[in-house]
Design a protein around this motif. Structure first.
Motif, PDB file in Angstrom:
ATOM      1  N   ARG A  60      -8.910   9.931   3.918  1.00 54.39           N
ATOM      2  CA  ARG A  60     -10.271   9.999   3.361  1.00 54.39           C
ATOM      3  C   ARG A  60     -11.265  10.213   4.506  1.00 54.39           C
ATOM      4  O   ARG A  60     -11.001   9.876   5.654  1.00 54.39           O
ATOM      5  CB  ARG A  60     -10.616   8.694   2.632  1.00 54.39           C
ATOM      6  N   ARG A  61     -12.425  10.744   4.172  1.00 56.94           N
ATOM      7  CA  ARG A  61     -13.466  11.019   5.168  1.00 56.94           C
ATOM      8  C   ARG A  61     -13.868   9.751   5.918  1.00 56.94           C
ATOM      9  O   ARG A  61     -14.101   9.783   7.122  1.00 56.94           O
ATOM     10  CB  ARG A  61     -14.674  11.662   4.502  1.00 56.94           C
ATOM     11  N   ASP A  62     -13.945   8.617   5.221  1.00 56.82           N
ATOM     12  CA  ASP A  62     -14.365   7.376   5.875  1.00 56.82           C
ATOM     13  C   ASP A  62     -13.316   6.832   6.843  1.00 56.82           C
ATOM     14  O   ASP A  62     -13.579   5.893   7.578  1.00 56.82           O
ATOM     15  CB  ASP A  62     -14.762   6.313   4.848  1.00 56.82           C
ATOM     16  N   MET A  63     -12.126   7.417   6.864  1.00 56.53           N
ATOM     17  CA  MET A  63     -11.072   7.019   7.794  1.00 56.53           C
ATOM     18  C   MET A  63     -11.157   7.793   9.113  1.00 56.53           C
ATOM     19  O   MET A  63     -10.407   7.512  10.035  1.00 56.53           O
ATOM     20  CB  MET A  63      -9.691   7.268   7.187  1.00 56.53           C
ATOM     21  N   LEU A  64     -12.050   8.770   9.174  1.00 54.74           N
ATOM     22  CA  LEU A  64     -12.145   9.637  10.344  1.00 54.74           C
ATOM     23  C   LEU A  64     -13.425   9.379  11.131  1.00 54.74           C
ATOM     24  O   LEU A  64     -14.473   9.123  10.548  1.00 54.74           O
ATOM     25  CB  LEU A  64     -12.102  11.105   9.906  1.00 54.74           C
TER      26      LEU A  64
END
Length: 82
Positions: free
Chosen positions: A37-41
């Motif tokens: 997910r985007r929030d993991m990057l």
């Protein structure tokens, strides 16, 4: 202004590009097969890995290897994605 010939990157520019550029990193532990997910990057220096403009190529794909928080993501992580 240049002389119209092909632009070549100098050795100093190559060193600066790696040291000053940014890479995509994973900001949490992630097991192989889990969806990214985007929030993991996150984006951090140095620029040894996948460039931040490739973030949309990763989001929604499953991890091809186990990742630890802080790991740099590489082109090989992207090329193995289905």
């Amino acid at each position: 202004m240049g002389d119209g010939s092909e632009r070549r990157i100098s050795q100093g520019e190559m060193i600066n590009r790696e040291n000053l550029a940014k890479s995509l990193i994973i900001n949490c532990n992630l097991s192989k097969g889990e969806i990214i997910r985007r929030d993991m990057l996150s984006v951090k220096s140095p620029g040894q890995g996948l460039q931040p403009n490739r973030i949309d190529d990763l989001v929604g794909k499953s991890a091809v290897r186990d990742l630890m928080a802080g790991d740099i993501l590489f082109e090989s992580d992207l090329s193995k994605l289905c």
